[in-house]
Design a protein around this motif. Structure first.
Motif: not given
Lengths: 114, 116
Positions: A99, B31, B50, B96
């Motif tokens: 992330t 995300y 996520y 990602p």
């Protein structure tokens, strides 16, 4: 804990002049971002820098990254009024992860005077 | 523009009331993030997601909760708003991280929240 410092916080410059904004960060990271924000607006992505020595240019703006010094610069060449905005650097706080957890600098308000 | 919308765009509320902000994306990015922007602080990450039902805390998560029941929607809730939560809230989306890929975060238009 990753900390990101930008300087200067405010920059008043004349059209046609050159100047540099600095972004220092405190811990290892593998990517750094520059964004632009106009008053009352959202953030616009300018550059993504992925590796040591990376240099990217778009018009009058050029960004570079030195991961060893933990320093990025945003160089403005022959400034024009349209470049007046707030510029943010942001450093990815998730080295090796999936992330993008970004830690932002406080921003540099750039005012280009005619 | 990346397909990100935020609602409402402006809200004034009173201390102690619950508030929910919505972020909606049409990009199918995995995300999603919520930030707040305050003078002198830049942007600070509140929570991120996520995946559907997968969320985690950011730098300034106290007083906030989030939920993500669908890929396209990420909700930020202030259970009992306080004046210190007066801010501009931005949602962002990203793909990602992949080695060598210069993916960035795309930001929504922002929500200006005032808590009286």
């Amino acid at each position: 804990e990753l900390k990101v410092e930008q300087n200067p916080l405010f920059l008043s410059m004349q059209e046609g002049k050159n100047y540099t904004i600095y972004c220092n960060y405190s811990t290892t990271s593998d990517r750094l971002y520059w964004y632009r924000q106009d008053p009352g607006k959202s953030l616009e992505s300018l550059f993504v820098l992925l590796s040591n020595g990376a240099v990217k240019q778009e018009g009058r703006l050029m960004a570079s990254l030195d991961t060893k010094a933990r320093l990025s610069t945003l160089h403005i060449t022959a400034a024009v009024h349209d470049l007046s905005a707030t510029y943010f650097c942001a450093v990815d706080d998730n080295y090796g992860g999936a992330t993008n957890k970004l830690i932002f600098g406080t921003g540099t308000l750039l005012a280009v005077q005619p | 523009d990346a397909g990100i919308t935020q609602s409402p765009r402006h809200k004034v509320t009173e201390t102690g009331t619950p508030v929910t902000l919505r972020c909606h994306q049409t990009e199918n990015h995995r995300y999603m993030y919520w930030y707040r922007q305050d003078p002198g602080h830049g942007l600070r990450l509140i929570h991120y997601s996520y995946g559907v039902k997968d969320t985690d805390k950011g730098e300034v998560s106290d007083g906030y909760s989030v939920s993500r029941s669908k890929t396209e929607d990420f909700l930020l809730t202030l259970e009992s708003a306080t004046s210190s939560q007066t801010s501009v809230y931005f949602c962002a989306i990203s793909s990602p991280r992949l080695a060598g890929r210069a993916d960035t975060q795309y930001f929504g238009p922002g929500t200006r929240l005032t808590v009286l």
